[in-house]
Design an enzyme around this catalytic site. Structure first.
Site, PDB file in Angstrom:
ATOM      1  N   SER A  59     -61.156  -4.282  -1.056  1.00  7.92           N
ATOM      2  CA  SER A  59     -60.209  -5.359  -0.747  1.00  7.92           C
ATOM      3  C   SER A  59     -60.123  -5.508   0.767  1.00  7.92           C
ATOM      4  O   SER A  59     -60.358  -4.550   1.517  1.00  7.92           O
ATOM      5  CB  SER A  59     -58.824  -4.998  -1.287  1.00  7.92           C
ATOM      6  OG  SER A  59     -57.835  -5.868  -0.766  1.00  7.92           O
ATOM      7  N   TYR A  89     -51.716   0.975  -1.510  1.00 10.61           N
ATOM      8  CA  TYR A  89     -52.748   0.105  -2.075  1.00 10.61           C
ATOM      9  C   TYR A  89     -53.907  -0.036  -1.086  1.00 10.61           C
ATOM     10  O   TYR A  89     -55.072   0.177  -1.438  1.00 10.61           O
ATOM     11  CB  TYR A  89     -52.187  -1.279  -2.425  1.00 10.61           C
ATOM     12  CG  TYR A  89     -53.257  -2.207  -2.925  1.00 10.61           C
ATOM     13  CD1 TYR A  89     -53.887  -1.978  -4.148  1.00 10.61           C
ATOM     14  CD2 TYR A  89     -53.704  -3.296  -2.163  1.00 10.61           C
ATOM     15  CE1 TYR A  89     -54.913  -2.811  -4.604  1.00 10.61           C
ATOM     16  CE2 TYR A  89     -54.720  -4.127  -2.608  1.00 10.61           C
ATOM     17  CZ  TYR A  89     -55.318  -3.882  -3.826  1.00 10.61           C
ATOM     18  OH  TYR A  89     -56.342  -4.686  -4.271  1.00 10.61           O
TER      19      TYR A  89
HETATM   20  P1  NDP Z   1     -56.148  -8.402 -12.763  1.00 14.94           P
HETATM   21  O1  NDP Z   1     -54.769  -7.854 -12.815  1.00 14.94           O
HETATM   22  O2  NDP Z   1     -56.383  -9.779 -13.270  1.00 14.94           O
HETATM   23  O3  NDP Z   1     -57.159  -7.419 -13.519  1.00 14.94           O
HETATM   24  C1  NDP Z   1     -57.089  -6.044 -13.392  1.00 14.94           C
HETATM   25  C2  NDP Z   1     -57.893  -5.407 -14.505  1.00 14.94           C
HETATM   26  O4  NDP Z   1     -57.837  -3.976 -14.334  1.00 14.94           O
HETATM   27  C3  NDP Z   1     -57.353  -5.723 -15.883  1.00 14.94           C
HETATM   28  O5  NDP Z   1     -58.416  -6.002 -16.744  1.00 14.94           O
HETATM   29  C4  NDP Z   1     -56.663  -4.440 -16.298  1.00 14.94           C
HETATM   30  O6  NDP Z   1     -56.794  -4.277 -17.694  1.00 14.94           O
HETATM   31  C5  NDP Z   1     -57.510  -3.400 -15.564  1.00 14.94           C
HETATM   32  N1  NDP Z   1     -56.830  -2.129 -15.396  1.00 14.94           N
HETATM   33  C6  NDP Z   1     -55.712  -1.867 -14.675  1.00 14.94           C
HETATM   34  N2  NDP Z   1     -55.365  -0.574 -14.811  1.00 14.94           N
HETATM   35  C7  NDP Z   1     -56.297  -0.018 -15.630  1.00 14.94           C
HETATM   36  C8  NDP Z   1     -56.496   1.289 -16.150  1.00 14.94           C
HETATM   37  N3  NDP Z   1     -55.664   2.283 -15.869  1.00 14.94           N
HETATM   38  N4  NDP Z   1     -57.550   1.502 -16.963  1.00 14.94           N
HETATM   39  C9  NDP Z   1     -58.390   0.504 -17.254  1.00 14.94           C
HETATM   40  N5  NDP Z   1     -58.267  -0.742 -16.807  1.00 14.94           N
HETATM   41  C10 NDP Z   1     -57.222  -1.005 -16.003  1.00 14.94           C
HETATM   42  O7  NDP Z   1     -56.597  -8.284 -11.241  1.00 14.94           O
HETATM   43  P2  NDP Z   1     -57.941  -8.763 -10.496  1.00 14.94           P
HETATM   44  O8  NDP Z   1     -58.976  -9.190 -11.435  1.00 14.94           O
HETATM   45  O9  NDP Z   1     -57.531  -9.711  -9.435  1.00 14.94           O
HETATM   46  O10 NDP Z   1     -58.348  -7.403  -9.759  1.00 14.94           O
HETATM   47  C11 NDP Z   1     -59.497  -6.687 -10.095  1.00 14.94           C
HETATM   48  C12 NDP Z   1     -59.804  -5.742  -8.953  1.00 14.94           C
HETATM   49  O11 NDP Z   1     -59.970  -6.472  -7.753  1.00 14.94           O
HETATM   50  C13 NDP Z   1     -58.713  -4.699  -8.669  1.00 14.94           C
HETATM   51  O12 NDP Z   1     -59.360  -3.487  -8.336  1.00 14.94           O
HETATM   52  C14 NDP Z   1     -57.980  -5.286  -7.458  1.00 14.94           C
HETATM   53  O13 NDP Z   1     -57.393  -4.275  -6.681  1.00 14.94           O
HETATM   54  C15 NDP Z   1     -59.129  -5.952  -6.741  1.00 14.94           C
HETATM   55  N6  NDP Z   1     -58.750  -7.040  -5.836  1.00 14.94           N
HETATM   56  C16 NDP Z   1     -57.979  -8.097  -6.243  1.00 14.94           C
HETATM   57  C17 NDP Z   1     -57.683  -9.122  -5.355  1.00 14.94           C
HETATM   58  C18 NDP Z   1     -56.822 -10.290  -5.710  1.00 14.94           C
HETATM   59  O14 NDP Z   1     -56.292 -10.947  -4.783  1.00 14.94           O
HETATM   60  N7  NDP Z   1     -56.658 -10.633  -6.983  1.00 14.94           N
HETATM   61  C19 NDP Z   1     -58.223  -9.117  -3.977  1.00 14.94           C
HETATM   62  C20 NDP Z   1     -58.987  -7.935  -3.666  1.00 14.94           C
HETATM   63  C21 NDP Z   1     -59.259  -6.968  -4.557  1.00 14.94           C
HETATM   64  P3  NDP Z   1     -55.738  -3.609 -18.682  1.00 14.94           P
HETATM   65  O15 NDP Z   1     -54.367  -3.918 -18.140  1.00 14.94           O
HETATM   66  O16 NDP Z   1     -56.025  -4.260 -19.995  1.00 14.94           O
HETATM   67  O17 NDP Z   1     -56.099  -2.171 -18.674  1.00 14.94           O
HETATM   68  C1  8X3 Z   2     -55.707  -7.837  -2.883  1.00 16.09           C
HETATM   69  C2  8X3 Z   2     -55.698  -8.666  -1.640  1.00 16.09           C
HETATM   70  O1  8X3 Z   2     -54.351  -9.242   0.427  1.00 16.09           O
HETATM   71  O2  8X3 Z   2     -53.128  -8.913  -1.659  1.00 16.09           O
HETATM   72  O3  8X3 Z   2     -56.499  -6.721  -2.711  1.00 16.09           O
HETATM   73  O4  8X3 Z   2     -54.054  -7.026  -0.480  1.00 16.09           O
HETATM   74  S1  8X3 Z   2     -54.249  -8.443  -0.804  1.00 16.09           S
END
Ligand code: NDP
Ligand code: 8X3
Length: 253
Positions: free
Chosen positions: A139, A152
């Site tokens: 991220s 985070y």
């Molecule tokens: P979402 O919340 O849409 O998706 C997160 C996914 O992670 C879900 O499918 C959830 O599934 C799964 N998850 C969470 N905890 C667990 C666990 N303990 N075991 C297995 N699966 C888990 O978020 P995003 O798609 O946006 O994020 C995906 C990744 O990208 C994350 O690592 C996030 O930190 C990163 N990210 C996101 C950004 C954003 O702005 N959206 C920017 C930068 C990075 P379930 O709850 O069914 O287990």
């Molecule tokens: C998620 C992006 O800017 O919310 O990783 O930290 S930010």
């Protein structure tokens, strides 16, 4: 031979978008996440396009990850790609007001879960060798501090350093390692972060023309499908609307 990808966190956001993107190209999918209903629905939908193996899995549970990997069908003895996507942020309050349980959950998911999946699937990626890929979800928070990112951001800084170090250890195996570092992207991420607060979610993305999960999936598809001699080490991606705020100075009254 058909290419195969193991995606963690495929029940929403980036993981789900990646499942759809790779299914479109006929890759065999192993999709995982905790919410079984969503996982089964996605598996059912995509199984008309490709082979899909859904695995209900909490990446924090080391024994469960071990079992899931040990029980993979023999056709996945070689794996083309692992997308370490499962992750979350909990809260954005100042560190001094945070709940330690939330910090534990972020460390257990974003660091330890990613560690377990990587270590346990590595032999299958190495068996595939040239052209195989590990794609980690870092991220911008791993690069740039902002108020409320504390643990985070630190978990994502781990993802960056772990990805770079893995590259050193895997030199000669043909396995590539990449870290994608997205900025503001509209997904359930912010609902989870703000405890289901829809108004705060709406405010986060209002007027921002944020990235969409499909943008990230397309970029990940491109990264993983570079010619086998190319490794994209890290790739930072933001919406055009997002930039840095500069240093802040606290001044005496
Ligand atoms: P979402 O919340 O849409 O998706 C997160 C996914 O992670 C879900 O499918 C959830 O599934 C799964 N998850 C969470 N905890 C667990 C666990 N303990 N075991 C297995 N699966 C888990 O978020 P995003 O798609 O946006 O994020 C995906 C990744 O990208 C994350 O690592 C996030 O930190 C990163 N990210 C996101 C950004 C954003 O702005 N959206 C920017 C930068 C990075 P379930 O709850 O069914 O287990
Ligand atoms: C998620 C992006 O800017 O919310 O990783 O930290 S930010």
């Amino acid at each position: 031979m058909t290419s195969s990808v193991f995606i963690t966190g495929a029940t929403s956001g980036f993981g789900e978008a990646c499942a759809r993107r790779f299914a479109r190209e006929g890759w065999s999918l192993i999709i995982s996440g905790r919410r079984e209903d969503r996982l089964q629905a996605l598996a059912k939908e995509l199984s008309s396009q490709t082979e899909v193996l859904p695995i209900v899995l909490d990446v924090r549970d080391r024994a469960a990850v071990t079992r899931a990997v040990d029980n993979l069908p023999a056709k996945f003895d070689k794996l083309t790609a692992l997308i370490n996507n499962a992750g979350l942020a909990l809260g954005a309050d100042p560190a001094q007001n945070c709940d330690l349980d939330d910090w534990d959950t972020m460390v257990d998911t974003n660091i330890k879960g990613l560690m377990y999946c990587t270590r346990l699937l590595l032999p299958r990626l190495i068996a595939q060798g040239r052209g195989a890929s590990i794609l980690n979800l870092g991220s911008v928070a791993g690069q740039w501090p902002y108020p409320g990112s504390h643990v985070y951001g630190a978990t994502k800084a781990f993802v960056e350093q772990f990805s770079l170090s893995l590259r050193c250890d895997l030199q000669g195996t043909g396995v590539r390692v990449s870290n994608i570092e997205p900025g503001l992207c509209e997904s359930e991420f912010s609902l989870v972060r703000f405890g289901g607060d829809q108004a705060r979610y709406d405010k986060t993305y209002a007027g921002a023309e944020a990235l969409q999960p499909e943008d990230i999936a397309e970029t990940i598809w491109w990264m993983i499908n570079q010619p086998a001699h190319i490794n994209i080490n890290s790739l930072e991606i933001m919406p055009v609307s997002q930039a840095w705020a500069g240093f802040s100075v606290h001044r005496k009254e």
